[in-house]
Design a protein around this motif. Structure first.
Motif, PDB file in Angstrom:
ATOM      1  N   ASP A  47       1.507   1.055   0.299  1.00 11.07           N
ATOM      2  CA  ASP A  47       0.556  -0.089   0.812  1.00 11.07           C
ATOM      3  C   ASP A  47       1.211  -1.153   1.359  1.00 11.07           C
ATOM      4  OD1 ASP A  47      -0.937   0.288  -2.253  1.00 11.07           O
ATOM      5  OD2 ASP A  47      -1.779   1.071  -0.680  1.00 11.07           O
ATOM      6  N   GLY A 100      -9.604  -0.612  -0.336  1.00 15.26           N
ATOM      7  CA  GLY A 100      -8.684  -0.947  -1.372  1.00 15.26           C
ATOM      8  C   GLY A 100      -8.799  -0.528  -2.851  1.00 15.26           C
ATOM      9  N   ASN A 181      -7.142   1.346   5.385  1.00 15.64           N
ATOM     10  CA  ASN A 181      -7.125   1.284   3.821  1.00 15.64           C
ATOM     11  C   ASN A 181      -8.077   1.747   3.103  1.00 15.64           C
ATOM     12  OD1 ASN A 181      -4.862  -0.667   4.104  1.00 15.64           O
ATOM     13  ND2 ASN A 181      -6.265  -2.342   4.286  1.00 15.64           N
TER      14      ASN A 181
END
Length: 385
Positions: A47, A100, A181
């Motif tokens: 990430d 996320g 994401n």
């Protein structure tokens, strides 16, 4: 003095032993620090990397991984795929995927569970990353896109987003970082994909996808436009029962028989018109057309062609399917008889309302020239006569 009392050694020998002990202690501390650093790299690499463009798929070898379909069927988790091919407004799930969050990871069958963090493929360890998709199922609504996505998720080399992100039609202003994401983490050699049926009929989508990556592979599931329109209408009235009848909405003027091609359920089925927009940005070789009818009658055959198109090994076969007579759709078998087989949700296989046969025939006449043009453009005859 204590050293000499208990061990009868000289001060120099005692000092040497203490030095070696300190050296070992420092070595252990260094090793511990290095281990923590490596753990940080492995835990954070997925990430913390900057945004990267989708990798080109041209010329890449067929993707192989060590996990076979059904190999990890020991999972006790339930299989609950995201629902819907899209609603009347273009949403497929009723909720937006959260950046996320774990939402994009939900709904994955145990036969192809996530490989997050790091995993071993081909005898080597790799870090799973969030990447922009290399393949998109771009349409069409009520054509069978949800079925195709869920079937493809059986393949261990496919990592697919469950929810419809609607990035290229609704959320483009949020940027590619936001879009990236949302994607599931994937290992090197795995294909990342998502499906949003609204893309095919969105005028801006081809240019936007091309700007992301000109090498993106595009999959279009098409179905007899008359049947598709009726299915679309069936979904609409399931959410709003006070909608006028199908026959009423089909015509601008029923007396003259003038079809209202601007009505969304009918407009979507003019496939040739929408395809012309895509061919301005992508060659036909980067597009694959799946027959919605054959996806029902011969799912393994259609999935085989999709796997070939994506450069994958043909791992999804007839052994993964059985036909559910009640729903009228193929369902997925659970490997090794573990648990109940999985069928698509209640929103799939709705009973269509009875439509005036004269209206159906009028629509077939309306679509015939568009269908023939579509056959010529794609080089495929889908048999919608």
């Amino acid at each position: 003095m204590a050293c000499r009392t208990f061990h009868q050694r000289s001060p120099s020998t005692c000092g040497a032993r203490l030095g070696r002990s300190l050296h070992k202690l420092l070595a252990m501390l260094s090793l511990f620090t290095l281990s923590l650093f490596c753990f940080y790299l492995l835990a954070g690499c997925c990430d913390s990397l900057p945004l990267e463009p989708a990798l080109s798929m041209q010329g890449r070898p067929k993707r192989t991984v060590t996990v076979q379909p059904g190999e990890e069927e020991t999972s006790s988790g339930s299989y609950t795929p995201a629902a819907g091919d899209g609603t009347g407004t273009g949403t497929g799930t009723g909720t937006e995927p959260q950046q996320g969050s774990g939402a994009p990871e939900a709904g994955r069958p145990p036969a192809a569970r996530e490989l997050n963090g790091t995993a071993k493929t081909g005898g080597r360890w790799w870090c799973a990353l969030r990447r922009l998709p290399e393949a998109l199922i771009i349409g069409v609504k009520k054509g069978g896109t949800r079925a195709l996505l869920e079937f493809m998720r059986l393949h261990p080399a496919v990592r697919a987003l469950g929810a419809e992100p609607h990035f290229f039609d609704r959320h483009y202003g949020k940027g590619l970082q936001w879009y990236r994401n949302l994607m599931p983490k994937a290992l090197d050699g795995q294909i990342v994909m998502e499906k949003t049926p609204r893309y095919f009929v969105t005028a801006e989508a081809p240019a936007r996808i091309h700007a992301m990556s000109k090498d993106t592979k595009l999959i279009v599931v098409v179905r007899d436009p008359v049947t598709r329109a009726i299915s679309d209408y069936t979904q609409i009235i399931s959410k709003a029962a006070d909608i006028p009848g199908f026959e009423t909405l089909t015509f601008k003027n029923r007396t003259t028989g003038l079809v209202d091609a601007s009505w969304s359920p009918l407009w979507i089925g003019i496939y040739a018109q929408h395809l012309e927009n895509w061919l301005q940005y992508f060659p036909l070789s980067q597009m694959h057309f799946v027959s919605g009818e054959k996806l029902i009658t011969d799912p393994a055959g259609e999935l085989g062609k999709v796997q070939d198109f994506l450069g994958l090994q043909r791992l999804i076969t007839d052994d993964h399917f059985f036909f559910n007579e009640t729903k009228g759709f193929p369902c997925l078998k659970k490997p090794q008889g573990n648990g109940k087989p999985h069928c698509l949700g209640k929103t799939k296989g709705r009973i269509h309302p009875n439509i005036d046969p004269r209206v159906v025939e009028k629509l077939r006449d309306f679509y015939r020239p568009f269908n023939r043009h579509f056959y010529q453009m794609t080089g495929q005859n889908f048999g919608w006569e």
